[in-house]
Design an enzyme around this catalytic site. Structure first.
Site, PDB file in Angstrom:
ATOM      1  N   THR A 188     -74.742  47.921 -59.732  1.00 27.36           N
ATOM      2  CA  THR A 188     -74.391  47.908 -58.322  1.00 27.36           C
ATOM      3  C   THR A 188     -73.328  46.854 -58.049  1.00 27.36           C
ATOM      4  OG1 THR A 188     -75.232  47.598 -56.067  1.00 27.36           O
ATOM      5  CG2 THR A 188     -76.289  46.306 -57.794  1.00 27.36           C
ATOM      6  N   ARG A 189     -72.482  47.145 -57.060  1.00 21.35           N
ATOM      7  CA  ARG A 189     -71.527  46.162 -56.566  1.00 21.35           C
ATOM      8  C   ARG A 189     -71.674  46.015 -55.045  1.00 21.35           C
ATOM      9  NH1 ARG A 189     -68.114  50.852 -55.905  1.00 21.35           N
ATOM     10  NH2 ARG A 189     -66.735  50.365 -54.169  1.00 21.35           N
TER      11      ARG A 189
ATOM     12  N   ARG B  52     -73.831  59.122 -57.878  1.00 15.80           N
ATOM     13  CA  ARG B  52     -72.865  60.075 -57.338  1.00 15.80           C
ATOM     14  C   ARG B  52     -71.532  59.346 -57.155  1.00 15.80           C
ATOM     15  NH1 ARG B  52     -70.809  61.740 -52.498  1.00 15.80           N
ATOM     16  NH2 ARG B  52     -70.583  63.988 -52.144  1.00 15.80           N
TER      17      ARG B  52
ATOM     18  N   HIS C 205     -81.903  52.046 -52.009  1.00 19.03           N
ATOM     19  CA  HIS C 205     -81.686  51.611 -53.386  1.00 19.03           C
ATOM     20  C   HIS C 205     -83.015  51.211 -54.045  1.00 19.03           C
ATOM     21  CE1 HIS C 205     -77.672  50.598 -51.479  1.00 19.03           C
ATOM     22  NE2 HIS C 205     -77.349  51.467 -52.421  1.00 19.03           N
TER      23      HIS C 205
ATOM     24  N   HIS D 261     -80.248  48.026 -50.302  1.00 16.65           N
ATOM     25  CA  HIS D 261     -80.978  48.417 -49.100  1.00 16.65           C
ATOM     26  C   HIS D 261     -82.236  49.187 -49.517  1.00 16.65           C
ATOM     27  CE1 HIS D 261     -77.596  46.947 -46.831  1.00 16.65           C
ATOM     28  NE2 HIS D 261     -76.780  47.774 -47.452  1.00 16.65           N
TER      29      HIS D 261
END
Length: 691
Positions: free
Chosen positions: A315-316, A409, A323, A320
């Site tokens: 992740t960057r 995605r 996630h 939330h």
């Protein structure tokens, strides 16, 4: 290099390998001890040491003391350390071949072990240590002294990220920056020259002037931006790449709208260097030191806890609730432990800074079960290369000891191209990863698009909701989240954790309280400075934030007095203006800039500098060249027409008309107050000032 070392037999190569390994492991041992460790006579050792010294692999220095048997000290040179790495691979390959031959002789069948060159992870285990490029502490101290006499290259932030992962094994099996042959293979078919899967070019880009000073086989020192030596490199390749070809093959299009393509053409050096790297020390990180782990440190951690299966989440962005649900499900489906592995190197321009993101991660880490979840930071410079990047991320996670990887995605997608279309299809990354996952050695876990079902008060995969016509499905996009943060609107608890929202609000207060930059651009005499002065007065009248005017003439006098008007100097002048404007914006002020700024690439670079901290509002003062020349109070156009001023914008030098300016202002037959008021209305519509 003497003939004895270049044409030696395998046994002699093995002996040289064992000598270099012994000197690296025990640099202060006596000759007698070294000879005993190698199982050879002192005479044979002296011959071997002399040959290695003449070849530049070993240095000899006098050692004080009464014992004549210890009168000399030997240590590896930079080239010797690189040769040790090469001979290690050669030794392992030969031993594997011997094993395969013996296996066939005894059983009549092949062993089934893959060749070393096709092993993404040579150890075939997520728990076993992997090779690093660092020399021992003692050798590193000697190399630091040696490196004082070497030509030095000061690494860029992206190069420091690459070098760190080269040295600590994150980019295994790479032994340094790619050679030209490896680069060509990676560009064309995602493979090194020996056939190993590797999708991303890792090259040392330098200036033409620096490259021209180097010779083949020369050692250079690689230093951070404060001059601290991190590694040495033996330059084996020095070439000018076809960057348009690189952009097409790696990123799918030679389109400057892609941040990595823009970097490739407008920031990266024109020449590439390749060659093996000898690691001396890690880059120093003063932030979140307890959260940074090398691949071998993570493997040791997994080994200690008995984690045989580990699913990594890349992740960057802040985490939330969607996630959290996604990662829970991924770990459960894979029956694996979870590693939250966020990128804290360079990401996409405009992303939330890593300091804020890590605070957000730490704020919600206790929402996960501690016994099955861990977090570590990855100092990776992302390229936003979509499908290729997904494969690259998988290889990197394999090196870090992970067995599964969540591919999202539009994984590592950079957004829209110049035609307003996505650079990559939404599932291109998943399809490419699935094609190579066996070779990567990591199993893909599909990213599920999670949405909130209000009636059931829970997150569910969007494509698995069978009664979607009878329930209320809620979701907040990234764009909508940014709008709510910018305008100080409520962010519901079903979407994110209060702790995360609190951290984001600290960094991103409502837009009406943030700093911002208004950047006027246009021909000389277009009216930029006049409108900028009027706008400054109006903003100061409103109050609330300090306002600074960075007019072209003022900057030339106080910040860039030594610069001329060549393209290089004009670019440097604009970059200085951009740097000052970004600092003003970061600290909550308003910067008003009014240079000519004729080049689109330079304006884009300034925009990226500023948008790390606040809004950038480009205002094109679109006065025609004919009207500007008619006004010409300073007589500059007349001098330019006469050839007395060279490289004059609009006459003898081009002006790149802004294609996507936030505002275009016409000044012909329009008074200054009206023009300044147009800018105020635009700032109000963007939420930067209150009505």
């Amino acid at each position: 290099m003497p003939e004895t070392l270049t044409t030696s037999t395998p046994d002699e190569q093995d002996l040289l390998f064992r000598l270099l390994r012994q000197l690296d492991a025990a640099p202060d041992a006596s000759q007698r001890t070294t000879a005993a460790a190698l199982g050879i006579s002192l005479g044979r050792l002296n011959t071997l040491l002399r040959s290695a010294a003449e070849s530049g692999l070993v240095t000899v220095s006098a050692r004080p003391g009464p014992d004549k048997r210890q009168r000399f000290a030997y240590s590896l040179t930079t080239r010797g350390a690189a040769e040790k790495v090469r001979l290690t691979d050669q030794f392992l390959a030969r031993k594997l071949a011997d094993y395969n031959a013996l296996h066939a002789e005894l059983t009549g069948s092949a062993s089934g072990l893959p060749p070393l060159k096709h092993r993404t992870n040579p150890m075939q285990s997520n728990l076993a240590p992997i090779p690093e490029l660092y020399v021992s502490y003692e050798s590193a101290q000697k190399l630091k002294v040696e490196a004082a006499d070497l030509v030095s290259w000061d690494l860029t932030p992206r190069q420091i990220c690459d070098l760190e992962l080269l040295m600590n094994g994150g980019f295994n099996p790479l032994k340094g920056f790619l050679s030209e042959a490896d680069y060509d293979g990676v560009i064309e078919n995602m493979r090194l020259a020996d056939g190993t899967l590797w999708p991303m070019p890792i090259t040392l880009d330098v200036s033409e002037d620096f490259a021209a000073k180097l010779e083949a086989g020369q050692d250079i020192a690689l230093r951070d931006q404060e001059g601290v030596i991190l590694a040495t490199m033996t330059v084996t390749d020095n070439w000018v790449p076809n960057k348009a070809r690189e952009a097409e093959k790696v990123f799918g299009a030679d389109d400057d709208a892609h941040p990595a393509v823009n970097y490739l053409h407008n920031t990266a050096g024109k020449v590439y260097l390749g060659g093996p790297v000898t690691g001396i020390q890690q880059p120093v990180h003063y932030d979140f030191r307890g959260r940074r782990d090398t691949p071998n440190e993570l493997r040791a951690y997994f080994r200690k806890l008995g984690w045989n299966k580990v699913v990594a989440f890349q992740t960057r962005n802040p985490l939330h609730r969607a996630h959290q649900e996604l990662t829970f499900r991924a770990a459960r489906e894979a029956q694996a432990n979870l590693l939250i592995h966020p990128v804290v190197g360079m990401t996409k321009p405009g992303d939330v800074d890593h300091f804020t993101r890590v605070r957000c991660y730490e704020a919600v880490l206790d929402k996960y079960p501690a016994a099955t979840t861990s977090m570590s930071l990855l100092n990776l410079a992302m390229r936003m290369a979509g499908p290729r990047e997904a494969v690259w991320h998988g290889l990197i996670r394999a090196n870090h000891g992970c067995t599964h990887f969540i591919v999202g995605r539009d994984h590592a997608g950079p957004g829209k191209n110049s035609q307003g279309e996505d650079f990559y299809g939404p599932y291109d990354a998943q399809e490419m990863f699935r094609e190579y996952q066996k070779e990567i050695g990591v199993e893909m876990v599909d990213f599920k698009h999670m949405v909130y079902v209000q009636e059931r008060a829970q997150y569910e995969p969007n494509d698995e909701i069978e009664d979607r016509d009878n329930v209320t499905i809620l979701n907040i996009s990234g764009t909508e989240l940014r709008r709510r943060l910018a305008e100080g609107l409520e962010i519901p608890e079903w979407f994110s954790f209060p702790e995360v929202v609190s951290e984001l609000r600290k960094t991103k207060p409502p837009r009406s309280k943030q700093g911002f930059t208004v950047f006027f651009t246009g021909f000389s005499g277009s009216g930029k400075s006049t409108i900028a002065n009027a706008l400054m007065v109006k903003l100061m009248e409103m109050g609330g934030r300090p306002v600074t005017l960075l007019d072209g003439d003022i900057v030339r006098k106080n910040l860039s007095s030594e610069l001329g008007f060549s393209k290089e100097h004009r670019d440097l002048n604009i970059r200085r203006i951009g740097y000052v404007a970004s600092e003003i914006t970061k600290n909550g002020g308003i910067a008003i800039c009014a240079p000519i700024a004729p080049y689109a690439t330079t304006r884009r670079a300034v925009r990226e500098d500023v948008e790390q901290f606040g809004a950038f509002v480009e205002v094109h003062v679109a006065t025609s060249i004919e009207e500007c020349e008619r006004r010409d109070r300073k007589g500059l156009y007349k001098l330019a027409r006469e050839g007395k001023i060279k490289e004059f914008t609009g006459i003898s030098d081009p002006y790149d008309v802004p294609q996507n300016a936030e505002l275009v202002v016409e000044t012909e037959n329009v008074d200054v107050d009206n023009c300044a008021h147009q800018v105020l209305l635009k700032l109000e519509s963007m939420g930067l000032i209150k009505a």
